[in-house]
Write a protein that holds these residues in place. Structure first.
Motif, PDB file in Angstrom:
ATOM      1  N   PRO A  88      34.455  31.423  26.686  1.00 39.50           N
ATOM      2  CA  PRO A  88      33.618  30.801  27.725  1.00 39.50           C
ATOM      3  C   PRO A  88      34.413  30.017  28.773  1.00 39.50           C
ATOM      4  CG  PRO A  88      32.739  30.335  25.537  1.00 39.50           C
ATOM      5  CD  PRO A  88      34.087  30.955  25.354  1.00 39.50           C
ATOM      6  N   ALA A  89      35.639  29.653  28.443  1.00 40.58           N
ATOM      7  CA  ALA A  89      36.454  28.853  29.369  1.00 40.58           C
ATOM      8  C   ALA A  89      37.297  29.706  30.310  1.00 40.58           C
ATOM      9  CB  ALA A  89      37.349  27.900  28.579  1.00 40.58           C
ATOM     10  N   ILE A  90      37.267  31.027  30.163  1.00 36.64           N
ATOM     11  CA  ILE A  90      38.050  31.903  31.038  1.00 36.64           C
ATOM     12  C   ILE A  90      37.440  31.864  32.436  1.00 36.64           C
ATOM     13  CG2 ILE A  90      38.778  34.279  31.491  1.00 36.64           C
ATOM     14  CD1 ILE A  90      38.769  34.719  28.442  1.00 36.64           C
ATOM     15  N   GLU A  91      38.274  31.580  33.426  1.00 37.87           N
ATOM     16  CA  GLU A  91      37.810  31.450  34.808  1.00 37.87           C
ATOM     17  C   GLU A  91      38.227  32.656  35.639  1.00 37.87           C
ATOM     18  OE1 GLU A  91      39.266  27.778  36.355  1.00 37.87           O
ATOM     19  OE2 GLU A  91      38.247  26.589  34.807  1.00 37.87           O
ATOM     20  N   LEU A 125      45.471  42.824  24.857  1.00 33.49           N
ATOM     21  CA  LEU A 125      44.496  42.473  25.896  1.00 33.49           C
ATOM     22  C   LEU A 125      43.241  41.908  25.249  1.00 33.49           C
ATOM     23  CD1 LEU A 125      44.538  45.453  28.426  1.00 33.49           C
ATOM     24  CD2 LEU A 125      45.565  43.197  28.663  1.00 33.49           C
ATOM     25  N   ARG A 126      42.630  40.987  25.925  1.00 30.28           N
ATOM     26  CA  ARG A 126      41.340  40.447  25.487  1.00 30.28           C
ATOM     27  C   ARG A 126      40.234  41.188  26.229  1.00 30.28           C
ATOM     28  NH1 ARG A 126      41.650  34.008  25.554  1.00 30.28           N
ATOM     29  NH2 ARG A 126      39.554  34.336  24.711  1.00 30.28           N
ATOM     30  N   ARG A 127      40.279  42.496  26.119  1.00 34.40           N
ATOM     31  CA  ARG A 127      39.380  43.364  26.880  1.00 34.40           C
ATOM     32  C   ARG A 127      37.918  43.024  26.616  1.00 34.40           C
ATOM     33  NH1 ARG A 127      38.389  47.483  29.893  1.00 34.40           N
ATOM     34  NH2 ARG A 127      40.355  48.389  30.443  1.00 34.40           N
ATOM     35  N   ASP A 128      37.540  42.817  25.370  1.00 35.43           N
ATOM     36  CA  ASP A 128      36.139  42.536  25.066  1.00 35.43           C
ATOM     37  C   ASP A 128      35.663  41.248  25.745  1.00 35.43           C
ATOM     38  OD1 ASP A 128      36.023  44.828  23.544  1.00 35.43           O
ATOM     39  OD2 ASP A 128      36.234  43.802  21.628  1.00 35.43           O
ATOM     40  N   ASP A 129      36.485  40.203  25.672  1.00 33.75           N
ATOM     41  CA  ASP A 129      36.124  38.941  26.324  1.00 33.75           C
ATOM     42  C   ASP A 129      35.997  39.122  27.832  1.00 33.75           C
ATOM     43  OD1 ASP A 129      36.130  37.569  23.904  1.00 33.75           O
ATOM     44  OD2 ASP A 129      38.196  36.856  24.150  1.00 33.75           O
ATOM     45  N   LEU A 130      36.963  39.811  28.427  1.00 32.72           N
ATOM     46  CA  LEU A 130      36.936  40.011  29.877  1.00 32.72           C
ATOM     47  C   LEU A 130      35.748  40.865  30.300  1.00 32.72           C
ATOM     48  CD1 LEU A 130      40.751  40.528  30.496  1.00 32.72           C
ATOM     49  CD2 LEU A 130      39.378  38.532  31.140  1.00 32.72           C
ATOM     50  N   ILE A 155      43.675  36.621  29.741  1.00 34.53           N
ATOM     51  CA  ILE A 155      43.774  38.081  29.832  1.00 34.53           C
ATOM     52  C   ILE A 155      44.380  38.667  28.567  1.00 34.53           C
ATOM     53  CG2 ILE A 155      44.851  39.993  31.098  1.00 34.53           C
ATOM     54  CD1 ILE A 155      44.695  38.154  33.588  1.00 34.53           C
ATOM     55  N   THR A 156      45.337  37.961  27.999  1.00 32.54           N
ATOM     56  CA  THR A 156      45.998  38.453  26.788  1.00 32.54           C
ATOM     57  C   THR A 156      45.841  37.455  25.652  1.00 32.54           C
ATOM     58  OG1 THR A 156      48.133  37.473  27.394  1.00 32.54           O
ATOM     59  CG2 THR A 156      47.734  39.774  28.066  1.00 32.54           C
TER      60      THR A 156
END
Length: 112
Positions: free
Chosen positions: A10-13, A79-84, A65-66
């Protein structure tokens, strides 16, 4: 191993993600991980010094991203593909597709 700065999903901007992906070296790293899956930090095929690569990996990790996984004295990057995808649907696909088109265009220009 020290704790690695990695934001919760949730904190990814968006601004941090776009900034991280705007650098050609970082984009090349993301494309390699996308193509090959999780990779050792030291196994990235980029033409920069080890210390510079470490800084690029830090920017990617801190932007969300990673993800970096420590295993003994090795660090694996994925990669944090699902989160992104959940936060910014289609963004990574669009950026990676555009990067592939730009690379293909540059190769064609070099041939001519």
């Amino acid at each position: 191993m020290p704790n690695l700065d990695e934001p919760e999903a949730p904190a990814i901007e968006l601004s941090a993600v776009l900034h991280a992906l705007s650098d050609p070296t970082r984009l090349a790293v993301v494309r390699q991980i996308e193509a090959d899956g999780e990779r050792l930090c030291g196994a990235m095929a980029v033409d920069v010094a080890k210390s510079t690569l470490s800084q690029h990996l830090r920017v990617l990790r801190e932007a969300g991203i990673t993800r970096t996984r420590c295993c003994g004295n090795q660090r694996w990057v994925s990669l944090r593909r699902d989160d992104l995808e959940q936060l910014f649907p289609g963004l990574l696909d669009v950026v990676l597709s555009a990067a592939a088109r730009m690379e293909a265009g540059a190769r064609m220009e070099a041939v001519h």
